[in-house]
Design a protein around this motif. Structure first.
Motif, mmCIF file in Angstrom:
data_model
loop_
_atom_site.group_PDB
_atom_site.id
_atom_site.type_symbol
_atom_site.label_atom_id
_atom_site.label_comp_id
_atom_site.label_asym_id
_atom_site.label_seq_id
_atom_site.Cartn_x
_atom_site.Cartn_y
_atom_site.Cartn_z
ATOM 1 N N THR A 1 10.958 -0.591 -7.862
ATOM 2 C CA THR A 1 10.914 -1.495 -6.705
ATOM 3 C C THR A 1 10.687 -0.704 -5.425
ATOM 4 N N ILE A 2 11.392 0.408 -5.283
ATOM 5 C CA ILE A 2 11.211 1.261 -4.097
ATOM 6 C C ILE A 2 9.781 1.789 -4.050
ATOM 7 N N LEU A 3 9.258 2.210 -5.203
ATOM 8 C CA LEU A 3 7.875 2.701 -5.266
ATOM 9 C C LEU A 3 6.873 1.618 -4.905
ATOM 10 N N GLU A 4 7.104 0.401 -5.381
ATOM 11 C CA GLU A 4 6.195 -0.701 -5.057
ATOM 12 C C GLU A 4 6.177 -0.955 -3.548
ATOM 13 N N ASP A 5 7.333 -0.879 -2.920
ATOM 14 C CA ASP A 5 7.396 -1.022 -1.466
ATOM 15 C C ASP A 5 6.641 0.106 -0.776
ATOM 16 N N GLU A 6 6.836 1.328 -1.272
ATOM 17 C CA GLU A 6 6.148 2.492 -0.718
ATOM 18 C C GLU A 6 4.630 2.341 -0.869
ATOM 19 N N ILE A 7 4.186 1.876 -2.032
ATOM 20 C CA ILE A 7 2.752 1.687 -2.275
ATOM 21 C C ILE A 7 2.183 0.650 -1.300
ATOM 22 N N ALA A 8 2.901 -0.449 -1.110
ATOM 23 C CA ALA A 8 2.424 -1.496 -0.194
ATOM 24 C C ALA A 8 2.331 -0.983 1.244
ATOM 25 N N ILE A 9 3.356 -0.279 1.705
ATOM 26 C CA ILE A 9 3.354 0.264 3.067
ATOM 27 C C ILE A 9 2.264 1.320 3.217
ATOM 28 N N PHE A 10 2.137 2.157 2.207
ATOM 29 C CA PHE A 10 1.124 3.211 2.239
ATOM 30 C C PHE A 10 -0.278 2.600 2.314
ATOM 31 N N HIS A 11 -0.494 1.547 1.524
ATOM 32 C CA HIS A 11 -1.802 0.879 1.524
ATOM 33 C C HIS A 11 -2.096 0.273 2.905
ATOM 34 N N LYS A 12 -1.119 -0.417 3.482
ATOM 35 C CA LYS A 12 -1.309 -1.020 4.811
ATOM 36 C C LYS A 12 -1.592 0.042 5.870
ATOM 37 N N THR A 13 -0.863 1.147 5.797
ATOM 38 C CA THR A 13 -1.064 2.235 6.751
ATOM 39 C C THR A 13 -2.457 2.828 6.590
ATOM 40 N N SER A 14 -2.857 3.034 5.363
ATOM 41 C CA SER A 14 -4.169 3.604 5.085
ATOM 42 C C SER A 14 -5.286 2.685 5.588
ATOM 43 N N GLU A 15 -5.132 1.392 5.328
ATOM 44 C CA GLU A 15 -6.147 0.428 5.798
ATOM 45 C C GLU A 15 -6.208 0.391 7.324
ATOM 46 N N TYR A 16 -5.049 0.467 7.961
ATOM 47 C CA TYR A 16 -5.016 0.478 9.420
ATOM 48 C C TYR A 16 -5.736 1.707 9.954
ATOM 49 N N MET A 17 -5.417 2.871 9.370
ATOM 50 C CA MET A 17 -6.062 4.112 9.820
ATOM 51 C C MET A 17 -7.571 4.064 9.575
ATOM 52 N N LYS A 18 -7.952 3.487 8.479
ATOM 53 C CA LYS A 18 -9.374 3.383 8.129
ATOM 54 C C LYS A 18 -10.137 2.566 9.171
ATOM 55 N N SER A 19 -9.528 1.466 9.620
ATOM 56 C CA SER A 19 -10.224 0.593 10.571
ATOM 57 C C SER A 19 -10.048 1.028 12.028
ATOM 58 N N SER A 20 -8.907 1.590 12.377
ATOM 59 C CA SER A 20 -8.679 1.919 13.793
ATOM 60 C C SER A 20 -8.970 3.382 14.135
ATOM 61 N N ARG A 21 -8.877 4.246 13.146
ATOM 62 C CA ARG A 21 -9.130 5.672 13.396
ATOM 63 C C ARG A 21 -9.933 6.252 12.235
ATOM 64 N N PRO A 22 -11.181 5.803 12.078
ATOM 65 C CA PRO A 22 -11.977 6.201 10.907
ATOM 66 C C PRO A 22 -12.211 7.702 10.783
ATOM 67 N N VAL A 23 -12.329 8.400 11.886
ATOM 68 C CA VAL A 23 -12.573 9.846 11.818
ATOM 69 C C VAL A 23 -11.349 10.543 11.221
ATOM 70 N N ASP A 24 -10.160 10.183 11.719
ATOM 71 C CA ASP A 24 -8.927 10.764 11.170
ATOM 72 C C ASP A 24 -8.741 10.376 9.709
ATOM 73 N N HIS A 25 -9.057 9.123 9.405
ATOM 74 C CA HIS A 25 -8.913 8.660 8.026
ATOM 75 C C HIS A 25 -9.803 9.471 7.093
ATOM 76 N N GLU A 26 -11.036 9.664 7.484
ATOM 77 C CA GLU A 26 -11.974 10.400 6.639
ATOM 78 C C GLU A 26 -11.552 11.863 6.498
ATOM 79 N N LYS A 27 -11.045 12.417 7.581
ATOM 80 C CA LYS A 27 -10.600 13.813 7.582
ATOM 81 C C LYS A 27 -9.438 14.031 6.597
ATOM 82 N N ASN A 28 -8.583 13.033 6.471
ATOM 83 C CA ASN A 28 -7.396 13.131 5.617
ATOM 84 C C ASN A 28 -7.545 12.402 4.283
#
Length: 158
Positions: free
Chosen positions: A97-124
């Protein structure tokens, strides 16, 4: 003496992992180290050398958290306490359950970085992909382990 050291070590671990008060963590450790016949309330009071009210509070907390269970014996009015029979499975299910929460938060963070800071997202991206893979593989391993535990318990109880 070795048993007491181990109970102390397990108790300290449970304090940090489960945020349990010290006495509750030690009682939980005692019950894990014990057998399936359990401990009476009086035996726990004696073993931990604490007041009845403090032991009672700790047991009630562990019962509320579903870490332990109580049962009665035919012809005996006392309650006996023990770890939950499937406590290892329960621990893994909680971790999943904790991992599922972590996966969901991680996915949302990644999507946010992808759309708002694409250069940083691509770099990482390679680092993000490694962590993403780790989370999913760990979840799969835990799910496989839960299934194996269920099978082993079913075979044991036959």
């Amino acid at each position: 003496m070795e048993r007491e050291k181990l109970i102390e070590e397990i108790g300290v671990h449970f304090e940090s992992v489960y945020n349990l008060p010290p006495l509750a963590a030690r009682i939980y450790a005692i019950l894990i180290m014990g057998n399936e016949e359990g401990y009476s309330f009086e035996a726990l009071v004696e073993e931990v050398a604490a007041s009845k009210s403090t032991v009672s509070t700790s047991l009630n907390l562990l019962l509320q958290l579903q870490k332990i269970e109580y049962f009665t014996k035919t012809g005996d009015r006392k309650r006996y306490f023990r770890k939950k029979i499937n406590y290892l499975k329960t621990r893994l299910v909680n971790y999943i359950t904790i991992l599922e929460d972590e996966i969901a938060i991680f996915h949302k963070t990644s999507e946010y970085m992808k759309s708002s800071r694409p250069v940083d997202h691509e770099k990482n991206k390679s680092i993000v992909d490694i962590y993403h893979c780790y989370l999913h593989r760990t979840k799969e391993l835990m799910q496989e382990t839960v299934a194996k535990l269920e099978e082993a318990c079913a075979n044991r109880d036959k």
